[in-house]
Design an enzyme around this catalytic site. Sequence first.
Site: not given
Length: 556
Positions: A98, A200, A256, A328-329
């Site tokens: 990440d 991210d 993202e 994960h979100d």
Amino acid sequence: MKKKWWHEKVAYQIYPKSFCDTNGDGVGDLRGIISKLDYLKELGVDLVWISPIYCSPMADQGYDISDYYNIDPLFGNMEDMDELMAEAKKRDIGIVMDLVVNHCSDEHEWFRKACEDPNGKYGKYFYIEEVKDGKLPSNIRSYFGGSCWEALPGHPDKYYLHLFHKKQPDLNWENPEVREEIFAMVNWWLEKGLAGFRIDAIINVKKSLPWKNYPADRDDGLSYVGNMLKEVSCHDFLTELRDRTFAKYNAFSVGEVFDEHEDTLPDFIGDDGYFSTMFDMSTAVCGASEKGWYERPHITANEYRDAVFSSQKKAWNVGFLSNIIENHDQPRGVSHYLPDGEVNDTSKKMLATLHFMVRGIPFIYQGQEIGMENVDFTSMDQIDDVMTHDEYQVALRAGLSPEEALESVKKMSRDNARVPFSWDASEYAGFTTGKPWLMNNPDYTRINLASQRQDEHSVYQYYRQLIQLRKNPEYKDTIVWGKTVPVYTDQDNLTAFYRQGEDQTLLVIANYQKEPQTITLEADVKNVLLNNCGEFQQKEKKLQLEGYQAVVLEMH
């Protein structure tokens, strides 16, 4: 379109805290990932994205980084990381980390020095503003609720910007020194042998200056961040990031990206785009309400289909999207996209078929391949996620009872996907010998890898079949590169599309409901490549599909 090494890959996301714990402290670690590399190879994945493992106080589960050059002791050390990359390479698996550079942690050395001297060098690494008479620079709402401005420790007349948690101060990308620090760090990791990065929240790096207020959209008087973001473009910043880092190493990068401007897709994922690919978030945001999670309706089959087809149309001849069911979100995809009471192995396989057979790079989130479902949380005390707790308060302020508020937010809670992976039916689902940091999903005795590994009809084995089909030399070019052409869109609860290659056509049909459906085929079937349930029932040109049946057909 230029063909790149990553276009044919299958990717897998690991949330390290919840993947595999080897030292009994209840938290997953790097040695746990190393121990499961053979499993990932067996599944068929080529790239593994690991959510943050850098040093962090864990205010936002590692997305608040206090040292970009070190591994948090919670997960291991740099020797473990080096071994992970080396062992993964032996198995032809690339490791992706990440990249969290919109913000750092308030415990990062840069921010500590900014607090010591807000007018010095490091004060300019952040957005720090003087505040008079309590009048904040803007009324932007943090993604986690409340104002995005917080008093600078030790300086009550100065406030710093945090678009996320207050322990995540935003980095000032307008400052070239900040960008140089970021580029040096990215290249350091790529030099170590990293295959690339997942980037991210990158759309947030450009702010609309000078600060101003926007129309309030809730009774807190604050305004959604996107109202500021739509006024600006981060083109220059992202072009420089690409040229100074990823492009130099032919590295994989996946962005993202929310709230991108219309018609900017080529800038993000075109041949000379900022990133190799970006996540298709169209289904994830479908039905979202500005009022909060409590007012979010369950997505319908037609809405899901239309969102996917819209994204496929936009991306054709532009670049590759990365397709997800969950991450994960997000809540668990099978619980989010399938109607209540209709979540079973057949419908899970149907959803997987749609996920894998559209054009793009498929990402599997840990546990998705065994059909893990949402957790039936019975109390807010079981939930760790800061965003869920904020949305719970939003629901209470809207007039919901505590019971109604819990019911409304638990369906969307990020902790649904963050509970430990269910490896087997033993205590703590085989994740740890200690007590897990977050509760196991109580259904782990029913849904776990060990039982599915031995069952040729399991969800896990079906995912393996999907990956094998994608990599089959006879069909790979069509599945990877072929055009997605929607068909039968006038039928409700049916998602069907052709994948058209140069000299081959595949037809994917999914009956997105529990009742049977019949369709009339436009051509003859040459081969049945995949069928998630029952028999393939065709009489002349009539195809009878059982509830949630999905088929992949090679057509004449």
